[in-house]
Design an enzyme around this catalytic site. Structure first.
Site, PDB file in Angstrom:
ATOM      1  N   GLY A  46       1.106  -0.936   0.007  1.00  0.00           N
ATOM      2  CA  GLY A  46       0.288   0.340  -0.258  1.00  0.00           C
ATOM      3  C   GLY A  46       1.221   1.793  -0.071  1.00  0.00           C
ATOM      4  N   SER A  58       1.344   3.244  -3.419  1.00  0.00           N
ATOM      5  CA  SER A  58       1.166   4.531  -4.611  1.00  0.00           C
ATOM      6  C   SER A  58      -0.624   4.870  -3.956  1.00  0.00           C
ATOM      7  CB  SER A  58       0.609   3.939  -5.850  1.00  0.00           C
ATOM      8  OG  SER A  58       2.006   3.489  -6.285  1.00  0.00           O
ATOM      9  N   SER A  76      -1.352  -4.290  -5.884  1.00  0.00           N
ATOM     10  CA  SER A  76      -1.403  -5.178  -7.147  1.00  0.00           C
ATOM     11  C   SER A  76      -1.685  -6.611  -5.985  1.00  0.00           C
ATOM     12  CB  SER A  76       0.226  -5.756  -7.662  1.00  0.00           C
ATOM     13  OG  SER A  76       0.402  -4.884  -8.426  1.00  0.00           O
ATOM     14  N   GLU A 134      12.440  -4.434  -4.103  1.00  0.00           N
ATOM     15  CA  GLU A 134      11.522  -4.116  -4.899  1.00  0.00           C
ATOM     16  C   GLU A 134      12.264  -3.875  -6.723  1.00  0.00           C
ATOM     17  OE1 GLU A 134       8.385  -1.391  -5.300  1.00  0.00           O
ATOM     18  OE2 GLU A 134       7.058  -2.077  -5.970  1.00  0.00           O
ATOM     19  N   SER A 174       8.806   4.378 -11.941  1.00  0.00           N
ATOM     20  CA  SER A 174       8.955   5.018 -13.772  1.00  0.00           C
ATOM     21  C   SER A 174      10.442   4.666 -14.061  1.00  0.00           C
ATOM     22  CB  SER A 174       8.404   5.654 -14.530  1.00  0.00           C
ATOM     23  OG  SER A 174       9.058   6.713 -13.712  1.00  0.00           O
TER      24      SER A 174
HETATM   25  C1  LIG Z   1       1.541  -3.375 -12.985  1.00  0.00           C
HETATM   26  C2  LIG Z   1       2.346  -1.900 -11.778  1.00  0.00           C
HETATM   27  C3  LIG Z   1       2.085  -2.698 -11.071  1.00  0.00           C
HETATM   28  C4  LIG Z   1       1.615  -1.676  -9.264  1.00  0.00           C
HETATM   29  N1  LIG Z   1       1.788  -2.182  -8.022  1.00  0.00           N
HETATM   30  C5  LIG Z   1       1.522  -1.757  -7.437  1.00  0.00           C
HETATM   31  C6  LIG Z   1       1.601  -2.506  -5.734  1.00  0.00           C
HETATM   32  O1  LIG Z   1       1.231  -3.486  -5.659  1.00  0.00           O
HETATM   33  N2  LIG Z   1       1.467  -0.626  -5.358  1.00  0.00           N
HETATM   34  C7  LIG Z   1       1.396   0.138  -5.101  1.00  0.00           C
HETATM   35  O2  LIG Z   1       1.811   1.040  -4.132  1.00  0.00           O
HETATM   36  N3  LIG Z   1       2.019   1.073  -6.364  1.00  0.00           N
HETATM   37  C8  LIG Z   1       1.602  -0.351  -7.904  1.00  0.00           C
HETATM   38  N4  LIG Z   1       1.962   0.179  -7.841  1.00  0.00           N
HETATM   39  C9  LIG Z   1       2.019   2.046  -9.061  1.00  0.00           C
HETATM   40  C10 LIG Z   1       3.725   2.390  -9.959  1.00  0.00           C
HETATM   41  O3  LIG Z   1       4.310   2.613  -7.987  1.00  0.00           O
HETATM   42  C11 LIG Z   1       2.958   3.708 -10.177  1.00  0.00           C
HETATM   43  O4  LIG Z   1       2.321   4.131 -11.701  1.00  0.00           O
HETATM   44  C12 LIG Z   1       4.294   4.258 -10.397  1.00  0.00           C
HETATM   45  O5  LIG Z   1       5.030   4.742  -8.677  1.00  0.00           O
HETATM   46  C13 LIG Z   1       4.266   5.874 -11.083  1.00  0.00           C
HETATM   47  O6  LIG Z   1       3.369   7.089 -10.221  1.00  0.00           O
HETATM   48  P1  LIG Z   1       2.297   6.670 -11.025  1.00  0.00           P
HETATM   49  O7  LIG Z   1       1.358   6.204 -12.346  1.00  0.00           O
HETATM   50  O8  LIG Z   1       1.437   7.692 -10.393  1.00  0.00           O
HETATM   51  O9  LIG Z   1       2.796   8.143 -11.908  1.00  0.00           O
HETATM   52  P2  LIG Z   1       2.933   9.647 -12.099  1.00  0.00           P
HETATM   53  O10 LIG Z   1       3.815   9.622 -11.011  1.00  0.00           O
HETATM   54  O11 LIG Z   1       1.983   9.948 -11.975  1.00  0.00           O
HETATM   55  O12 LIG Z   1       4.074   9.642 -13.204  1.00  0.00           O
HETATM   56  C14 LIG Z   1       3.274   9.961 -14.129  1.00  0.00           C
HETATM   57  C15 LIG Z   1       4.661  10.035 -16.240  1.00  0.00           C
HETATM   58  O13 LIG Z   1       5.441  11.669 -15.296  1.00  0.00           O
HETATM   59  C16 LIG Z   1       6.837  10.975 -14.913  1.00  0.00           C
HETATM   60  N5  LIG Z   1       7.610  11.719 -13.763  1.00  0.00           N
HETATM   61  C17 LIG Z   1       7.440  11.702 -12.694  1.00  0.00           C
HETATM   62  N6  LIG Z   1       7.560  12.477 -11.757  1.00  0.00           N
HETATM   63  C18 LIG Z   1       9.178  11.992 -12.806  1.00  0.00           C
HETATM   64  C19 LIG Z   1       9.845  13.568 -12.248  1.00  0.00           C
HETATM   65  N7  LIG Z   1      10.257  14.340 -11.053  1.00  0.00           N
HETATM   66  N8  LIG Z   1      10.937  12.988 -13.535  1.00  0.00           N
HETATM   67  C20 LIG Z   1      10.720  12.864 -14.756  1.00  0.00           C
HETATM   68  N9  LIG Z   1      10.055  12.304 -14.742  1.00  0.00           N
HETATM   69  C21 LIG Z   1       8.783  12.509 -14.007  1.00  0.00           C
HETATM   70  C22 LIG Z   1       6.832   9.131 -14.794  1.00  0.00           C
HETATM   71  O14 LIG Z   1       8.324   8.522 -15.512  1.00  0.00           O
HETATM   72  C23 LIG Z   1       5.996   8.657 -15.717  1.00  0.00           C
HETATM   73  O15 LIG Z   1       6.291   8.749 -17.561  1.00  0.00           O
HETATM   74  C24 LIG Z   1       2.138  -0.150  -8.872  1.00  0.00           C
HETATM   75  C25 LIG Z   1       2.064   0.034 -10.611  1.00  0.00           C
HETATM   76  C26 LIG Z   1       2.129  -1.020 -11.973  1.00  0.00           C
HETATM   77  C27 LIG Z   1       2.246  -0.338 -13.715  1.00  0.00           C
END
Ligand SMILES: Cc1cc2nc3c(=O)[nH]c(=O)nc-3n(C[C@H](O)[C@H](O)[C@H](O)COP(=O)(O)OP(=O)(O)OC[C@H]3O[C@@H](n4cnc5c(N)ncnc54)[C@H](O)[C@@H]3O)c2cc1C
Length: 417
Positions: free
Chosen positions: A134, A136, A168, A251, A385
């Site tokens: 838990g 994001s 997840s 992770e 990411s």
């Molecule tokens: C298959 C999968 C499983 C997951 N499982 C879990 C889980 O079990 N538990 C959990 O807590 N989370 C989980 N996640 C979430 C994951 O950790 C987040 O999706 C990830 O950290 C990105 O956050 P966001 O989706 O909010 O994207 P955002 O943070 O909104 O990012 C959007 C885009 O902006 C870019 N970006 C953002 N900030 C910057 C920066 N400072 N510099 C350059 N580029 C930037 C990113 O690279 C991305 O391309 C999962 C994600 C996926 C895809």
């Protein structure tokens, strides 16, 4: 060191081989599908899947390098490598996995109290409890430190309210390791704690997110007056950021596939080079019939091999079991790129047969490749990411200065390892 001597490892290899031959159920050797389905989540282990889970759990070999006194195998990284090789030899799949093994267990071993370790680690080592993450939230992904789910101290328990997302496997999990805000007045990184929350209670509502392919690998998870015992705080109160970041290193290392990775890119249709011969054909001299593909495939196979060897070297160098460091961000980015490239090449090799999604016209391998290709892209986001890993590499490893106009949230987020 005696443990790394060739004779010792060869003796261990024989021991592992003998044990695996005697204990890996023949039915799973013939068809591992039930085991893979169980590892994918959802159902309870039954029959030979459960037998194999119990045997590996008792032996501690599902978590081979964890200490013996907590249910691990007590093996050195070199011995663990031999064990993986011997399992690979007969196609045996480790039934002990998931977030408990890859992320939470190693973190608890480092930051947990003896009582917490004794309560949770042996059950993870026997795959008796499923964990989810838990972290994001709808407004806290890369900028993870902006998380708002709060936990209030109610004397004998924590009262938790808020929403997580992309959790997840939350719909199958028994426990959640969670980052929560415990001091809303403190600076954002300094008011966060790391708490273990039982999932089976009225205040926890995991709602599966339905994907385009009709599966639901992750959930939105709502906490409404959920409770966690006071002793479920891991690390210091308001010191959860440090614990949470450490977990992210585990992770990322886990997602990268480094350490346990195959030497050759393996798709559902078999090793890539063999697939290429099958689908594209060969010239009279035995070389692949497409010179351009041949060159790119060779480059890719060399890169995949170099990555596998680097992961292996990293594991062997870590003789004191200190675990991953900021370099896990490099491994994660290279590992996810190698996997994406493998899938991309597989699709190209298969031509129009590589666009199957389901139905009678496509076989299971063809459908699996499309899913692997799509899943590879998710791997570049999960655990932080690609861009965010590059930020960590530039800052923590290369010591480059922050960009002058970096995102206002740059000091936070999954980017900081
Ligand atoms: C298959 C999968 C499983 C997951 N499982 C879990 C889980 O079990 N538990 C959990 O807590 N989370 C989980 N996640 C979430 C994951 O950790 C987040 O999706 C990830 O950290 C990105 O956050 P966001 O989706 O909010 O994207 P955002 O943070 O909104 O990012 C959007 C885009 O902006 C870019 N970006 C953002 N900030 C910057 C920066 N400072 N510099 C350059 N580029 C930037 C990113 O690279 C991305 O391309 C999962 C994600 C996926 C895809």
């Amino acid at each position: 060191m005696a443990d790394f001597g060739r004779d010792h490892l060869e003796a261990f290899r024989l021991e592992a081989r003998e044990w695996l031959e005697a204990n890996y159920p023949a039915s799973l050797r013939a068809d591992p599908a039930p085991l893979n389905a169980w590892l994918g989540g959802g159902q309870k282990a039954t029959g030979d899947v459960d037998l194999w889970r119990q045997r590996m759990g008792e032996k501690g070999w599902g978590v081979p390098t964890w200490p013996k006194q907590y249910g691990g195998g007590g093996l050195t990284p070199a011995e663990a490598r031999v064990l993986w090789e011997e399992m690979g030899r007969i196609g045996a799949i480790n039934p002990i996995g998931g977030m408990g093994v890859i992320m939470f267990g190693p973190t608890l071993l480092e930051y947990g109290t003896e009582a917490q370790i004794m309560e949770h680690i042996p059950r993870i080592a026997r795959a008796e409890v499923r964990w989810c993450q838990g972290y994001s939230e709808p407004n806290a992904g890369s900028d993870l430190a902006s998380l708002q789910t709060k936990a209030e101290d109610k004397g004998d328990h924590w009262l938790i309210n808020g929403q997580k997302i992309w959790t997840s496997g939350a719909q199958y999990a028994d426990m959640c390791f969670c980052l929560v805000r415990t001091d809303p007045r403190a600076k954002k990184h300094e008011g966060i704690s790391f708490i273990m929350i039982p999932m089976h209670q009225p205040g926890v509502d995991p709602r599966p997110i339905r994907l385009i392919n009709d599966s639901s690998p992750f959930c939105e998870t709502f906490f409404t007056d959920a409770k966690a015992p006071k002793e479920n705080l891991v690390g210091p109160l308001n010191g959860g950021w440090t614990v949470g970041k450490r977990l992210l290193q585990h992770e990322r290392q886990g997602i990268s596939g480094a350490g346990g990775g195959a030497n050759r890119p393996m798709m559902a249709g078999g090793p890539l080079n063999e697939m290429a011969v099958r689908y594209v054909g060969v010239e009279d001299d035995g070389r692949l019939a497409d010179a351009d593909l041949r060159a790119r495939l060779t480059d890719h196979l060399m890169e995949a091999k170099a990555f596998a060897l680097t992961g292996r070297r990293a594991a062997l160098e870590d003789r004191n079991n200190r675990g991953p460091s900021a370099s896990s961000s490099i491994l994660k980015n290279v590992g996810s790129k190698v996997r994406c490239d493998s899938a991309e090449l597989a699709l190209e090799i298969m031509g129009h047969q590589g666009v199957g999604w389901g139905g009678e016209d496509f076989n299971a391998d063809e459908v699996a490749i499309v899913r692997t290709w799509l899943g590879g892209k998710a791997g570049t986001i999960a655990g932080g990411s690609y861009e965010v890993q590059n930020n960590i590499i530039s800052k923590r490893i290369l010591n480059l200065p922050d960009q002058p106009h970096a995102n206002a949230h740059t000091p936070g987020g999954k980017q900081h390892a």
